[in-house]
Design a protein around this motif. Structure first.
Motif, mmCIF file in Angstrom:
data_model
loop_
_atom_site.group_PDB
_atom_site.id
_atom_site.type_symbol
_atom_site.label_atom_id
_atom_site.label_comp_id
_atom_site.label_asym_id
_atom_site.label_seq_id
_atom_site.Cartn_x
_atom_site.Cartn_y
_atom_site.Cartn_z
ATOM 1 N N GLY A 63 0.840 -1.197 0.000
ATOM 2 C CA GLY A 63 0.000 0.000 0.000
ATOM 3 C C GLY A 63 0.877 1.249 0.000
ATOM 4 O O GLY A 63 2.060 1.195 0.353
ATOM 5 N N GLN A 64 0.287 2.369 -0.406
ATOM 6 C CA GLN A 64 1.103 3.565 -0.626
ATOM 7 C C GLN A 64 0.611 4.781 0.157
ATOM 8 O O GLN A 64 -0.593 5.010 0.283
ATOM 9 C CB GLN A 64 1.081 3.918 -2.111
ATOM 10 N N LEU A 65 1.572 5.524 0.635
ATOM 11 C CA LEU A 65 1.315 6.874 1.163
ATOM 12 C C LEU A 65 1.711 7.861 0.071
ATOM 13 O O LEU A 65 2.864 7.862 -0.379
ATOM 14 C CB LEU A 65 2.165 7.122 2.416
ATOM 15 N N THR A 137 6.032 3.494 0.070
ATOM 16 C CA THR A 137 5.318 2.218 -0.017
ATOM 17 C C THR A 137 5.625 1.344 1.184
ATOM 18 O O THR A 137 6.782 1.288 1.643
ATOM 19 C CB THR A 137 5.737 1.489 -1.316
ATOM 20 N N LYS A 138 4.605 0.657 1.664
ATOM 21 C CA LYS A 138 4.821 -0.302 2.756
ATOM 22 C C LYS A 138 5.379 -1.590 2.142
ATOM 23 O O LYS A 138 4.861 -2.070 1.130
ATOM 24 C CB LYS A 138 3.492 -0.578 3.453
ATOM 25 N N SER A 139 6.399 -2.113 2.775
ATOM 26 C CA SER A 139 6.994 -3.330 2.220
ATOM 27 C C SER A 139 5.969 -4.451 2.281
ATOM 28 O O SER A 139 5.058 -4.436 3.121
ATOM 29 C CB SER A 139 8.260 -3.717 2.974
ATOM 30 N N GLY A 140 6.075 -5.401 1.384
ATOM 31 C CA GLY A 140 5.048 -6.429 1.340
ATOM 32 C C GLY A 140 5.522 -7.712 0.745
ATOM 33 O O GLY A 140 6.663 -7.808 0.311
ATOM 34 N N ILE A 141 4.628 -8.657 0.741
ATOM 35 C CA ILE A 141 4.976 -9.982 0.241
ATOM 36 C C ILE A 141 4.854 -10.022 -1.272
ATOM 37 O O ILE A 141 4.134 -9.269 -1.858
ATOM 38 C CB ILE A 141 4.046 -11.057 0.875
#
Ligand SMILES: C[S@@+](CC[C@H](N)C(=O)[O-])C[C@H]1O[C@@H](n2cnc3c(N)ncnc32)[C@H](O)[C@@H]1O
Length: 141
Positions: A63-65, A137-141
């Motif tokens: 997800g993004q800020l 961006t939140k890090s993710g899988i």
């Protein structure tokens, strides 16, 4: 801005709701939000660290800020004046911190900065002219 948003929403066909909440306590479950948009808010909240943690909490992985914020200047001379005028400016501008290093705070929050541009807020006093626009961006899988 909230009034304008509500008016635009009434005129549009979008299905959306305007919610009032404090940035420190967003009314969403963990990792349920695709995008957070912050325009000139991280300068005004009392303490940006808990707000950035809260943004990180609600964002989904990847997800993004999206942010547009005015920030502390890279120029030592202008940063000096931002520090000198921070108190009167805060009283004048309803809590706004003109000398806040918001980009560094976003980086330190663990969100990954992807695309950051510098800009200048024209026709504003020099102490609030340095702007950043970008995506984190939140890090993710
Ligand atoms: C400079 S105004 C920016 C308003 C609008 N976002 C814009 O871009 O024009 C700062 C905004 O931050 C909001 N604000 C300050 N502290 C807040 C908090 N703890 N939680 C949520 N909003 C906050 C204020 O209500 C105000 O609307």
């Amino acid at each position: 801005m909230r009034t304008r948003l509500a008016r635009r929403l009434r005129r549009s066909r979008r299905r959306a709701r305007v919610l009032d909440a404090s940035a420190e306590q967003l009314p969403f479950a963990d990792e349920t939000v695709d995008t957070v948009v912050s325009t000139l808010v991280l300068c005004t909240v009392d303490d940006p660290d808990p707000v950035l943690r809260e943004i990180g909490r609600v964002l989904r992985p990847r997800g993004q800020l999206l942010f547009l914020e005015h920030v502390r200047s890279d120029s030592p001379r202008l940063a000096y004046w931002q520090d000198r005028l921070a108190d009167p400016w805060r009283r004048f501008a309803e809590g706004c911190h003109c000398n806040r290093a918001t980009l560094e705070l976003i980086r330190a929050s663990g969100l990954e900065l992807e695309d950051v541009q510098d800009a200048s807020w024209r026709r504003m006093p020099p102490i609030v002219r340095p702007l950043i626009l970008g995506v984190a961006t939140k890090s993710g899988i």
